[in-house]
Design an enzyme around this catalytic site. Structure first.
Site, PDB file in Angstrom:
ATOM      1  N   LEU A  14      -2.969   5.997  -6.184  1.00  0.00           N
ATOM      2  CA  LEU A  14      -3.287   5.650  -4.852  1.00  0.00           C
ATOM      3  C   LEU A  14      -2.094   4.824  -4.308  1.00  0.00           C
ATOM      4  O   LEU A  14      -1.711   3.721  -4.148  1.00  0.00           O
ATOM      5  CB  LEU A  14      -4.154   4.200  -4.960  1.00  0.00           C
ATOM      6  CG  LEU A  14      -4.979   3.854  -3.742  1.00  0.00           C
ATOM      7  CD1 LEU A  14      -5.575   4.936  -3.048  1.00  0.00           C
ATOM      8  CD2 LEU A  14      -6.326   2.899  -4.440  1.00  0.00           C
ATOM      9  N   HIS A  15      -0.997   5.868  -3.919  1.00  0.00           N
ATOM     10  CA  HIS A  15       0.312   5.609  -3.253  1.00  0.00           C
ATOM     11  C   HIS A  15       0.030   5.530  -1.515  1.00  0.00           C
ATOM     12  O   HIS A  15      -0.996   5.348  -1.043  1.00  0.00           O
ATOM     13  CB  HIS A  15       1.388   6.385  -3.597  1.00  0.00           C
ATOM     14  CG  HIS A  15       1.026   7.819  -3.190  1.00  0.00           C
ATOM     15  ND1 HIS A  15       1.189   8.252  -1.896  1.00  0.00           N
ATOM     16  CD2 HIS A  15       0.438   8.908  -3.805  1.00  0.00           C
ATOM     17  CE1 HIS A  15       0.960   9.581  -1.660  1.00  0.00           C
ATOM     18  NE2 HIS A  15       0.327   9.834  -2.919  1.00  0.00           N
ATOM     19  N   ALA A  16       0.903   5.435  -0.881  1.00  0.00           N
ATOM     20  CA  ALA A  16       1.091   4.910   0.496  1.00  0.00           C
ATOM     21  C   ALA A  16       0.122   5.881   1.212  1.00  0.00           C
ATOM     22  O   ALA A  16      -0.765   5.299   2.014  1.00  0.00           O
ATOM     23  CB  ALA A  16       2.676   5.085   1.113  1.00  0.00           C
ATOM     24  N   ALA A  19      -3.474   5.643   0.051  1.00  0.00           N
ATOM     25  CA  ALA A  19      -4.061   4.357   0.201  1.00  0.00           C
ATOM     26  C   ALA A  19      -4.308   4.068   1.822  1.00  0.00           C
ATOM     27  O   ALA A  19      -5.428   3.363   1.976  1.00  0.00           O
ATOM     28  CB  ALA A  19      -3.144   3.315  -0.237  1.00  0.00           C
TER      29      ALA A  19
END
Length: 92
Positions: A14-16, A19
């Site tokens: 759940l990175h940039a 997210a």
């Protein structure tokens, strides 16, 4: 309070990018949604910094929760979103 346990589908977690998509979708819901990981306190799913701070990796389970009219529908939409591999370009 309705809840969903979801495994993070994006290979990079759940990175940039995933997210941001998740937070934007959560902000459009008619109810407040929270997200939690590893028994930690839940955070507001509309807060990008809070969601990124979870540090959820691929395959990690998170708990989505919401209460009120439309909660089940909101949780279902967000659960499907989190289960997708956004890193493979599968956004919808």
């Amino acid at each position: 309070m309705p809840q969903r346990i979801v495994a993070i589908g994006s290979r990079s977690g759940l990175h940039a990018r995933p997210a941001t998509v998740f937070v934007q979708t959560a902000a459009k819901q008619p109810v407040k949604v929270t997200i939690a990981r590893d028994g930690r306190d839940p955070v507001d799913a509309r807060s990008l910094l809070s969601v990124l701070a979870l540090g959820a990796a691929h395959g990690d389970s998170v708990v989505l929760a919401a209460e009120g009219e439309g909660a089940e529908t909101a949780l279902e939409e967000l659960a499907v979103l989190l289960g997708r591999d956004h890193d493979a370009g599968d956004e919808g």
